[in-house]
Design a protein around this motif. Structure first.
Motif, mmCIF file in Angstrom:
data_model
loop_
_atom_site.group_PDB
_atom_site.id
_atom_site.type_symbol
_atom_site.label_atom_id
_atom_site.label_comp_id
_atom_site.label_asym_id
_atom_site.label_seq_id
_atom_site.Cartn_x
_atom_site.Cartn_y
_atom_site.Cartn_z
ATOM 1 N N ILE A 75 -9.801 -26.438 37.187
ATOM 2 C CA ILE A 75 -10.090 -26.523 35.746
ATOM 3 C C ILE A 75 -11.457 -27.173 35.528
ATOM 4 O O ILE A 75 -12.226 -26.748 34.658
ATOM 5 N N HIS A 76 -11.777 -28.173 36.338
ATOM 6 C CA HIS A 76 -13.124 -28.765 36.278
ATOM 7 C C HIS A 76 -14.167 -27.695 36.586
ATOM 8 O O HIS A 76 -15.224 -27.630 35.931
ATOM 9 N N GLN A 77 -13.892 -26.878 37.589
ATOM 10 C CA GLN A 77 -14.845 -25.840 37.973
ATOM 11 C C GLN A 77 -15.039 -24.820 36.855
ATOM 12 O O GLN A 77 -16.167 -24.355 36.613
ATOM 13 N N CYS A 78 -13.970 -24.491 36.158
ATOM 14 C CA CYS A 78 -14.083 -23.593 35.008
ATOM 15 C C CYS A 78 -14.908 -24.231 33.886
ATOM 16 O O CYS A 78 -15.675 -23.547 33.204
ATOM 17 N N ALA A 79 -14.745 -25.527 33.697
ATOM 18 C CA ALA A 79 -15.531 -26.233 32.680
ATOM 19 C C ALA A 79 -17.014 -26.136 32.981
ATOM 20 O O ALA A 79 -17.836 -25.877 32.085
ATOM 21 N N ILE A 80 -17.373 -26.317 34.245
ATOM 22 C CA ILE A 80 -18.779 -26.222 34.642
ATOM 23 C C ILE A 80 -19.275 -24.781 34.525
ATOM 24 O O ILE A 80 -20.386 -24.528 34.052
ATOM 25 N N ASP A 81 -18.435 -23.821 34.933
ATOM 26 C CA ASP A 81 -18.811 -22.411 34.791
ATOM 27 C C ASP A 81 -19.087 -22.070 33.334
ATOM 28 O O ASP A 81 -20.032 -21.339 33.022
ATOM 29 N N LEU A 82 -18.253 -22.588 32.443
ATOM 30 C CA LEU A 82 -18.399 -22.287 31.017
ATOM 31 C C LEU A 82 -19.697 -22.845 30.458
ATOM 32 O O LEU A 82 -20.470 -22.116 29.814
ATOM 33 N N ILE A 83 -19.950 -24.121 30.695
ATOM 34 C CA ILE A 83 -21.166 -24.715 30.129
ATOM 35 C C ILE A 83 -22.411 -24.112 30.754
ATOM 36 O O ILE A 83 -23.415 -23.871 30.078
ATOM 37 N N GLN A 84 -22.349 -23.811 32.027
ATOM 38 C CA GLN A 84 -23.487 -23.194 32.705
ATOM 39 C C GLN A 84 -23.781 -21.811 32.125
ATOM 40 O O GLN A 84 -24.946 -21.453 31.893
ATOM 41 N N LYS A 85 -22.737 -21.047 31.868
ATOM 42 C CA LYS A 85 -22.883 -19.695 31.320
ATOM 43 C C LYS A 85 -23.454 -19.709 29.905
ATOM 44 O O LYS A 85 -24.334 -18.910 29.565
ATOM 45 N N GLU A 86 -22.983 -20.639 29.100
ATOM 46 C CA GLU A 86 -23.326 -20.622 27.679
ATOM 47 C C GLU A 86 -24.637 -21.329 27.340
ATOM 48 O O GLU A 86 -25.315 -20.963 26.387
ATOM 49 N N ILE A 87 -24.990 -22.347 28.110
ATOM 50 C CA ILE A 87 -26.097 -23.212 27.697
ATOM 51 C C ILE A 87 -27.441 -22.794 28.276
ATOM 52 O O ILE A 87 -28.490 -23.299 27.866
ATOM 53 N N LYS A 88 -27.444 -21.863 29.213
ATOM 54 C CA LYS A 88 -28.675 -21.465 29.892
ATOM 55 C C LYS A 88 -29.772 -21.092 28.900
ATOM 56 O O LYS A 88 -29.598 -20.240 28.038
ATOM 57 N N LYS A 89 -30.901 -21.782 29.026
ATOM 58 C CA LYS A 89 -32.085 -21.583 28.175
ATOM 59 C C LYS A 89 -31.820 -21.855 26.692
ATOM 60 O O LYS A 89 -32.614 -21.506 25.839
ATOM 61 N N LYS A 90 -30.698 -22.525 26.402
ATOM 62 C CA LYS A 90 -30.378 -22.873 25.015
ATOM 63 C C LYS A 90 -30.074 -24.362 24.879
ATOM 64 O O LYS A 90 -29.303 -24.774 24.020
ATOM 65 N N PHE A 91 -30.670 -25.155 25.760
ATOM 66 C CA PHE A 91 -30.453 -26.600 25.705
ATOM 67 C C PHE A 91 -31.050 -27.173 24.428
ATOM 68 O O PHE A 91 -32.050 -26.666 23.906
#
Length: 221
Positions: A75-91
């Motif tokens: 579940i931690h890994q999914c959390a990181i996958d999610l934020i990594q997917k969504e936040i790229k170049k949109k920090f």
């Protein structure tokens, strides 16, 4: 059903205790595992993600953080996958505070290394003026995982790596007795040696690295 709840439900429905035991052992029993292999975990994540895109787009930071509060490592890994997917170049500028929380909670090499390369590295590519301030703070912290992050955050930078900054971090931490710091120094130098072999070789020859750091740094040279 919300994304978080459906994702956790599907992950737990696919749990396998027989597979979980060696996973937990490999990670030194720092976290309980559901026993879901990476390929299967990503397939589950993708299927649930596709059903909840509008919700995710509106609130992915909070959803990721909620997932990160759970106990199981997948579940931690999914959390990181999610934020990594969504936040790229949109920090946004304040995201470094959120990223730091991710580093220091549930810390182990698998989470920290991904966060360092893709989140810290990506954030500082977008906000280059923040680099020295952020890395100095991480480097000076008492938290070893923040120190490791300061050393390896440039792993994706390739030929754009700030070698002077990398050398400064190596010098600062080269006497550390921490395995994960010694390994990080060697890894960061080895990675950059693909783009500047002579520079890395000269640096390694002119400084006094721990044997593990030295061995890792010279692996490709």
């Amino acid at each position: 059903m919300k994304f978080k709840d459906e994702l956790i439900k599907e992950l737990k429905a696919n749990s396998n205790r027989e597979t979980a035991i060696p996973m937990e052992n490999y990670m030194k029993n720092n976290f309980p595992f559901l026993g879901i292999k990476t390929e299967n975990r990503r397939a589950i994540f993708k299927a649930v993600y596709e059903k909840h895109k509008p919700e995710i787009k509106l609130n992915y930071r909070e959803i990721s953080w909620q997932l990160y509060q759970e106990k199981e490592r997948e579940i931690h890994q999914c959390a990181i996958d999610l934020i990594q997917k969504e936040i790229k170049k949109k920090f946004v500028i304040e995201d470094i505070q959120f990223i730091e929380k991710l580093i220091i909670k549930n810390s182990w090499w698998d989470s920290v290394d991904t966060i360092a390369k893709y989140l810290v590295g990506g954030y500082l590519e977008q906000f280059t003026a923040e680099t020295l301030k952020v890395i100095e703070r991480f480097s000076d912290a008492e938290n070893m995982w923040l120190n490791r992050t300061a050393i390896i955050f440039q792993l994706g930078y390739k030929e754009k790596t700030n070698f002077d900054l990398l050398k400064a971090e190596c010098e600062k931490h080269k006497h550390s007795k921490e395995f994960f710091i010694q390994k990080a120094i060697g890894w960061a130098l080895r990675d950059y040696s693909r783009f500047n072999p002579n520079g890395v070789k000269l640096y390694v020859e002119s400084t006094n690295l721990k044997p593990l750091s030295l061995k890792e740094a010279l692996r490709l040279l």
